[in-house]
Enzyme design. Sequence first.
Site, short mmCIF file in Angstrom:
data_model
loop_
_atom_site.label_atom_id
_atom_site.label_comp_id
_atom_site.label_asym_id
_atom_site.label_seq_id
_atom_site.Cartn_x
_atom_site.Cartn_y
_atom_site.Cartn_z
N GLN A 1 -10.56 -68.31 -31.08
CA GLN A 1 -9.68 -67.30 -30.48
C GLN A 1 -9.76 -67.34 -28.95
O GLN A 1 -8.77 -67.06 -28.27
CB GLN A 1 -10.01 -65.90 -31.02
CG GLN A 1 -9.80 -65.77 -32.52
CD GLN A 1 -8.44 -66.29 -32.98
OE1 GLN A 1 -7.42 -65.99 -32.36
NE2 GLN A 1 -8.43 -67.07 -34.05
N HIS B 1 -15.04 -63.92 -22.12
CA HIS B 1 -16.29 -63.39 -22.66
C HIS B 1 -16.18 -63.31 -24.18
O HIS B 1 -15.19 -62.81 -24.70
CB HIS B 1 -16.58 -62.01 -22.06
CG HIS B 1 -17.89 -61.46 -22.51
ND1 HIS B 1 -19.09 -61.90 -22.00
CD2 HIS B 1 -18.20 -60.53 -23.46
CE1 HIS B 1 -20.09 -61.27 -22.61
NE2 HIS B 1 -19.57 -60.43 -23.49
C1 GAR Z 1 -17.79 -69.46 -24.44
O1 GAR Z 1 -18.06 -68.90 -25.69
C2 GAR Z 1 -17.63 -68.37 -23.40
O2 GAR Z 1 -16.98 -67.23 -23.88
C3 GAR Z 1 -19.05 -68.07 -23.06
O3 GAR Z 1 -19.67 -69.33 -22.99
C4 GAR Z 1 -19.02 -70.22 -23.91
C5 GAR Z 1 -18.64 -71.47 -23.17
O4 GAR Z 1 -18.13 -72.42 -24.04
N1 GAR Z 1 -19.16 -67.36 -21.81
C6 GAR Z 1 -20.03 -66.40 -21.60
O5 GAR Z 1 -20.82 -66.01 -22.43
C7 GAR Z 1 -19.95 -65.78 -20.23
N2 GAR Z 1 -20.82 -64.65 -20.13
P1 GAR Z 1 -17.30 -73.66 -23.50
O6 GAR Z 1 -18.15 -74.31 -22.40
O7 GAR Z 1 -17.15 -74.54 -24.69
O8 GAR Z 1 -15.99 -73.17 -22.96
#
Ligand code: GAR
Length: 203
Positions: A172, A108
């Site tokens: 991070q 998160h």
């Molecule tokens: C990330 O920032 C993750 O923390 C967030 O979605 C993005 C996915 O990026 N998740 C949430 O907000 C869950 N509630 P990614 O597809 O490049 O890993």
Amino acid sequence: MLTIGVLISGKGSNLQAIIDAVGRGEITGRVAVVISNKADAYGLERARKAGIEALVIPSRGKERTDFEREVAEALESRGVELVCLAGFMRVLTPYFIRRFKHRIMNIHPALLPSFPGEDAQGQAFAYGVKVTGCTVHFVDEGVDTGPVIVQIPVEVREDDTADTLSGRILEQEHRAFPRAIQLFAEGRLQVTGRKARVLPARR
Ligand code: GAR
């Protein structure tokens, strides 16, 4: 060797960080399957490039538990021991969570319990906090409420925009998720009530 399943909905940069950490031997496990509820998720491409099975299981138009049963069966039939939610944008029901109790981790983009739910980076930016960050936690039956495993803080700069801040949080995230997975792989996470205790490394 820990058998990992990753659920995604989008670009999959956290998935890539996990794949890369496995490649460097920083996670003593392997990603057996990547499942997306969206057919156009770029993360599926990343999985295929890494030689990992990539499945699309659409969630749209299905009863929640029917969707989750399909996902659970796909994971179990591949021997998945740990389920990683890497930008998986669906809230799971108690049915799925109980089936993988204390074996589902989510990343998160905020320091929980601050800014749960969607667009956590935008929420933190709009609120005007000076420090935010990211959290890896076990998934329980609430939204972003489960036992915290790893948190990394990120300072908010005066010249940040929501986008520049999100970018530094994402960097991070890419460190935090592999670290949490490796703690699990080493059997060092002990959940008691709402706390996940990190046990010392065995020597
Ligand atoms: C990330 O920032 C993750 O923390 C967030 O979605 C993005 C996915 O990026 N998740 C949430 O907000 C869950 N509630 P990614 O597809 O490049 O890993």
